[in-house]
Design a protein around this motif. Structure first.
Motif, mmCIF file in Angstrom:
data_model
loop_
_atom_site.group_PDB
_atom_site.id
_atom_site.type_symbol
_atom_site.label_atom_id
_atom_site.label_comp_id
_atom_site.label_asym_id
_atom_site.label_seq_id
_atom_site.Cartn_x
_atom_site.Cartn_y
_atom_site.Cartn_z
ATOM 1 N N LEU A 112 0.831 -1.200 0.000
ATOM 2 C CA LEU A 112 0.000 0.000 0.000
ATOM 3 C C LEU A 112 0.867 1.253 0.000
ATOM 4 N N ASP A 113 2.169 1.061 -0.194
ATOM 5 C CA ASP A 113 3.150 2.147 -0.138
ATOM 6 C C ASP A 113 4.101 2.041 -1.336
ATOM 7 N N PRO A 114 3.579 2.192 -2.557
ATOM 8 C CA PRO A 114 4.414 1.963 -3.736
ATOM 9 C C PRO A 114 5.571 2.943 -3.892
ATOM 10 N N ALA A 115 5.500 4.099 -3.257
ATOM 11 C CA ALA A 115 6.590 5.065 -3.366
ATOM 12 C C ALA A 115 7.885 4.505 -2.781
ATOM 13 N N ARG A 116 7.784 3.795 -1.674
ATOM 14 C CA ARG A 116 8.973 3.199 -1.062
ATOM 15 C C ARG A 116 9.129 1.736 -1.431
ATOM 16 N N LEU A 136 4.094 -7.837 -4.465
ATOM 17 C CA LEU A 136 3.584 -7.071 -5.604
ATOM 18 C C LEU A 136 3.568 -5.576 -5.286
ATOM 19 N N SER A 137 4.007 -4.797 -6.262
ATOM 20 C CA SER A 137 3.961 -3.352 -6.179
ATOM 21 C C SER A 137 3.278 -2.832 -7.443
ATOM 22 N N GLY A 138 3.514 -1.585 -7.779
ATOM 23 C CA GLY A 138 2.908 -1.014 -8.971
ATOM 24 C C GLY A 138 2.871 0.495 -8.879
ATOM 25 N N THR A 139 2.202 1.118 -9.806
ATOM 26 C CA THR A 139 2.009 2.556 -9.728
ATOM 27 C C THR A 139 0.990 2.851 -8.621
ATOM 28 N N VAL A 166 1.615 4.199 7.399
ATOM 29 C CA VAL A 166 0.414 4.015 6.592
ATOM 30 C C VAL A 166 -0.627 3.295 7.441
ATOM 31 N N ASP A 167 -1.738 3.959 7.700
ATOM 32 C CA ASP A 167 -2.849 3.294 8.374
ATOM 33 C C ASP A 167 -3.524 2.365 7.368
#
Length: 205
Positions: A112-116, A136-139, A166-167
């Motif tokens: 839920l934190d794709p930036a990091r 899994l990640s993504g934009t 991240v809540d």
């Protein structure tokens, strides 16, 4: 199962793992539900659906590529200081218990934190829990679409801070190939309870 490192983050506040109750769907109480005896609870409405994300190699994968066998799907993030490591460790232990009983399942985690959490970061993270676990990640748009499909609540706090939290809600979803989402478990469910419930669903596929 390997021992997972728990990331210590010095930050005000802490992770809010939401565990709000989910209502039982009327239609799931009907006699034509072959999974009825396996359910400890059910959610109303549609849960799950197609998604496109990035695997550890940076390749675009769909839900059909990921969910090739019964899957324990979790949403979290690698900087999570306590809840995510414990939930992923529980899912990994349940995977091993199922394997000992002759069932093959795949644990998976969507960030839920794709930036990091780049694809490479996710790949390194999940190997700490289980050799079979998929990261899994993504934009941001891809991640948000997947989270919304599974009705996952999440909120990124103070993203300009280095160690932001991240809540997020903390459910593990049991997803079956050809069936899609069939059940969820809360974080207080033990590995033994999770493996027993998953086995019931697999037996009735």
């Amino acid at each position: 199962m390997k021992t997972a490192p728990i990331v210590a983050i010095a930050a005000a506040g802490g992770l809010i793992a939401l565990s709000a109750g989910m209502w039982v769907a009327t239609q799931w109480g009907r006699g034509d539900d072959r999974f009825a005896q396996c359910r400890a609870g059910a959610v109303a409405g549609d849960i799950g659906g197609p998604f496109e994300l990035l695997n550890a190699a940076g390749e675009t994968v769909s839900d059909a590529d990921v969910i090739t066998e019964p899957t324990l799907l979790y949403f979290g993030y690698t900087f999570c200081p306590d809840v995510c490591p414990m939930d992923n460790a529980r899912n990994a232990e349940a995977t091993d218990l199922l394997a000992e009983a002759g069932y093959s399942v795949t644990p998976a985690m969507i960030t839920l934190d794709p930036a990091r959490d780049t694809p490479e970061v996710m790949g390194d993270y999940v190997t700490n829990f289980h050799d079979k676990m998929i990261g899994l990640s993504g934009t941001p748009e891809q991640v948000d679409a997947a989270a919304k499909a599974y009705r996952v609540y999440y909120k990124i706090n103070d993203p300009d801070e280095e160690f932001y939290l991240v809540d997020h809600s903390a459910f593990t979803y049991l997803v079956l190939p050809g069936e899609g989402f069939v059940d969820y478990v809360r974080r207080d469910v033990t590995p033994e309870q999770l493996s027993e419930r998953a086995a019931c669903f697999i037996d009735h596929m």
